[in-house]
Design an enzyme around this catalytic site. Structure first.
Site, mmCIF file in Angstrom:
data_model
loop_
_atom_site.group_PDB
_atom_site.id
_atom_site.type_symbol
_atom_site.label_atom_id
_atom_site.label_comp_id
_atom_site.label_asym_id
_atom_site.label_seq_id
_atom_site.Cartn_x
_atom_site.Cartn_y
_atom_site.Cartn_z
ATOM 1 N N GLN A 92 0.837 -1.194 0.000
ATOM 2 C CA GLN A 92 0.000 0.000 0.000
ATOM 3 C C GLN A 92 0.877 1.251 0.000
ATOM 4 O O GLN A 92 1.860 1.330 0.735
ATOM 5 C CB GLN A 92 -0.926 -0.006 1.217
ATOM 6 C CG GLN A 92 -1.981 -1.091 1.180
ATOM 7 C CD GLN A 92 -3.005 -0.882 0.095
ATOM 8 O OE1 GLN A 92 -3.285 0.252 -0.304
ATOM 9 N NE2 GLN A 92 -3.588 -1.968 -0.391
ATOM 10 N N TYR A 122 -5.422 -12.051 -4.210
ATOM 11 C CA TYR A 122 -4.546 -10.952 -4.639
ATOM 12 C C TYR A 122 -3.775 -10.488 -3.408
ATOM 13 O O TYR A 122 -3.695 -9.302 -3.095
ATOM 14 C CB TYR A 122 -5.350 -9.811 -5.256
ATOM 15 C CG TYR A 122 -6.389 -10.246 -6.259
ATOM 16 C CD1 TYR A 122 -6.057 -10.423 -7.600
ATOM 17 C CD2 TYR A 122 -7.709 -10.489 -5.874
ATOM 18 C CE1 TYR A 122 -7.017 -10.837 -8.523
ATOM 19 C CE2 TYR A 122 -8.661 -10.896 -6.789
ATOM 20 C CZ TYR A 122 -8.315 -11.062 -8.106
ATOM 21 O OH TYR A 122 -9.263 -11.470 -9.015
ATOM 22 N N GLU A 154 -1.602 -15.208 -4.649
ATOM 23 C CA GLU A 154 -1.031 -14.047 -5.327
ATOM 24 C C GLU A 154 -0.498 -14.477 -6.689
ATOM 25 O O GLU A 154 0.089 -15.555 -6.821
ATOM 26 C CB GLU A 154 0.097 -13.436 -4.485
ATOM 27 C CG GLU A 154 0.979 -12.424 -5.193
ATOM 28 C CD GLU A 154 0.219 -11.232 -5.749
ATOM 29 O OE1 GLU A 154 0.531 -10.811 -6.874
ATOM 30 O OE2 GLU A 154 -0.697 -10.731 -5.053
ATOM 31 N N ASP A 211 -8.115 -7.944 -2.539
ATOM 32 C CA ASP A 211 -7.590 -6.611 -2.843
ATOM 33 C C ASP A 211 -7.027 -6.665 -4.256
ATOM 34 O O ASP A 211 -5.820 -6.713 -4.466
ATOM 35 C CB ASP A 211 -6.510 -6.228 -1.827
ATOM 36 C CG ASP A 211 -6.012 -4.804 -2.014
ATOM 37 O OD1 ASP A 211 -6.564 -4.080 -2.870
ATOM 38 O OD2 ASP A 211 -5.074 -4.415 -1.307
ATOM 39 N N CYS A 265 -9.297 -0.109 -5.061
ATOM 40 C CA CYS A 265 -8.719 1.210 -5.324
ATOM 41 C C CYS A 265 -9.392 1.890 -6.507
ATOM 42 O O CYS A 265 -8.921 2.935 -6.964
ATOM 43 C CB CYS A 265 -7.220 1.102 -5.557
ATOM 44 S SG CYS A 265 -6.769 0.080 -6.982
#
Length: 450
Positions: free
Chosen positions: A280, A309, A333, A380, A407
């Protein structure tokens, strides 16, 4: 000058996703940057082909300013100052001319519009009350970026790109960057032969990590020359790779000075992040997001949770601790380099299963292999969102709770529509301004199976 000299006067209307404000001229919709709704402005029109569905434009003069307009904190990103010099503004701080409270109000309007238009729901009926600042944010909301990526122009100067342009603008201090990044004075380095520069600073006392990208081995000496000019103690590495990032695992990473990784400490857990890694960006984001995810999922001992993710394991670590030895935390991931970091970060938690691969395939494969179902999920995804195939895999997992960190309001809205259609309800929405002075925002939504 890079902008075309087609100057027209327009009244700005509603804000639009992507950092724009809508204007209309002779029946044509124009997406305008660097304005504020309600202003009367002169704009330089670009992408103005006669048959184009819409045009784009940049404000070059404000005739009737909004009460929310403030002096831009960064001259290179100030559209008005740039227009007076006959150049484009640098990207990365496109809301810097708007007072912070008004920035968040505009982002809230955009979020509502995207949820209604793309998700088919009124977000205010699902817990949305506006965009909030993270707890502990600086009054001016500067110095928050712990990761920065720079270009190198044809003259070997540190640079950044203008919006939707190949034009590279030489830069020095970047006001949104963490002070430790600016203290490196990267613009003084000899950068000829280097294609781009990425730098990350951790939450501890250690020095930043700098990654110097070179496109082939013939320029290997360029990275070494630049590294020698860095302040004492700075970590540096060279990456031979044409595109992508360290996390892709495709390039050859060579240590030049110090370490090639950083340590981040969040909620009592230490994380190792290689190079510029996936992490982040806002200095307050990791703690803020862990708090929201844990509060939404309320993980219990023995439960089975997937972190999709998952990156280097930001959410995986606290969730694995919460489910304990009798539970399971499946951390998935796609990026090989970042997945290797997750293996290191979760090595002392045997209940954590780290799997590298595409989420939509890997989730189903892991659950089928283990003949199990999930209790809950956190995801995410990248800016493009999860998509229908990944949503379908989550639905089949049996999870009753999904904490969705996003996001991008557009992809969040689209995925919301798919989750609602699959039998979930959206019970909570928290939108946090983790990208101040830009048009971006972070959403944490809680979905419950009906």
């Amino acid at each position: 000058m890079s902008m075309q000299e087609n100057i027209i006067t327009v009244r700005l209307e509603a804000p639009a996703h992507g950092g724009h404000v809508v204007a209309r001229h002779d029946g044509r919709v124009i997406f305008v940057r660097h304005g504020i709704p309600g202003e009367l402005v002169s704009i330089a029109v670009r992408d103005d082909a006669e048959k184009a569905r819409f045009w784009r434009g940049d404000v070059v003069e404000v005739l009737e300013p909004s009460e929310h307009r403030v002096p831009h904190f960064w001259p290179l990103a100030d559209a008005l100052a740039s227009a007076s010099r006959g150049v484009l503004p640098v990207g990365g701080a496109e809301f810097g001319h708007i007072a912070l409270a008004a920035q968040r109000e505009i982002k809230g309007q955009i979020f509502l519009e995207q949820m209604q238009r793309l998700g088919g729901i009124d977000a205010t009926e699902h817990g949305f009350t506006g965009v909030r600042a993270p707890e502990g944010e600086a009054a001016d909301a500067l110095g928050w970026r712990t990761r920065m990526a720079y270009a190198v122009d044809s003259k070997g100067r540190l640079a950044m790109n203008a919006f939707r342009s190949d034009e590279q603008i030489p830069v020095k201090e970047m006001p949104l960057a963490h002070p430790k990044i600016n203290d490196l004075r990267l613009w003084e380095l000899p950068l000829a032969g280097i294609s781009r520069v990425e730098v990350a600073v951790g939450s501890g006392a250690e020095e930043p990590v700098l990654v110097l990208f070179i496109e082939d081995g013939s320029n290997a000496g360029a990275a070494g020359r630049a590294a020698k000019r860095l302040p004492e103690g700075t970590n540096a590495a060279a990456l031979t790779q044409v595109a992508g990032s360290v996390a892709d695992g495709r390039g050859a990473l060579q240590r030049l000075r110090g370490r090639t990784w950083l340590t981040e400490t969040v909620a009592g857990h230490d994380y190792r992040i290689t190079g510029e890694g996936f992490w982040q960006i806002h200095r307050l984001a990791p703690a803020a997001l862990i708090e929201r995810v844990m509060a939404q999922l309320e993980p219990s001992y023995g439960s089975r949770i997937a972190d999709l993710y998952a990156g280097a394991g930001l959410f995986s670590a606290p969730l694995a601790k919460a489910v304990g030895d009798d539970g399971m935390l499946l951390s998935i991931e796609g990026a090989p380099g970042t997945s290797k970091d997750a293996l290191k970060n979760l090595r002392e938690l045997p209940q954590a299963v780290i799997s590298q691969g595409r989420v939509e395939k890997t989730l189903s494969r892991e659950l089928n292999t283990r003949k199990t179902k999930l209790d809950s999920i956190v995801l995410d995804p990248p800016r493009t969102g999860a998509g229908k195939i990944a949503v379908s895999a989550m639905v089949r997992s049996g999870a009753k709770k999904i904490s969705y960190v996003s996001c991008d309001p557009a992809s969040f809205a689209r995925d919301t529509a798919d989750l609602l259609a699959a039998g979930f309800r959206l019970s909570e929405i928290d939108v946090i301004d983790l990208y101040p002075h830009t048009h971006h925002m972070e959403t944490v939504g809680l979905f419950m199976r009906n």
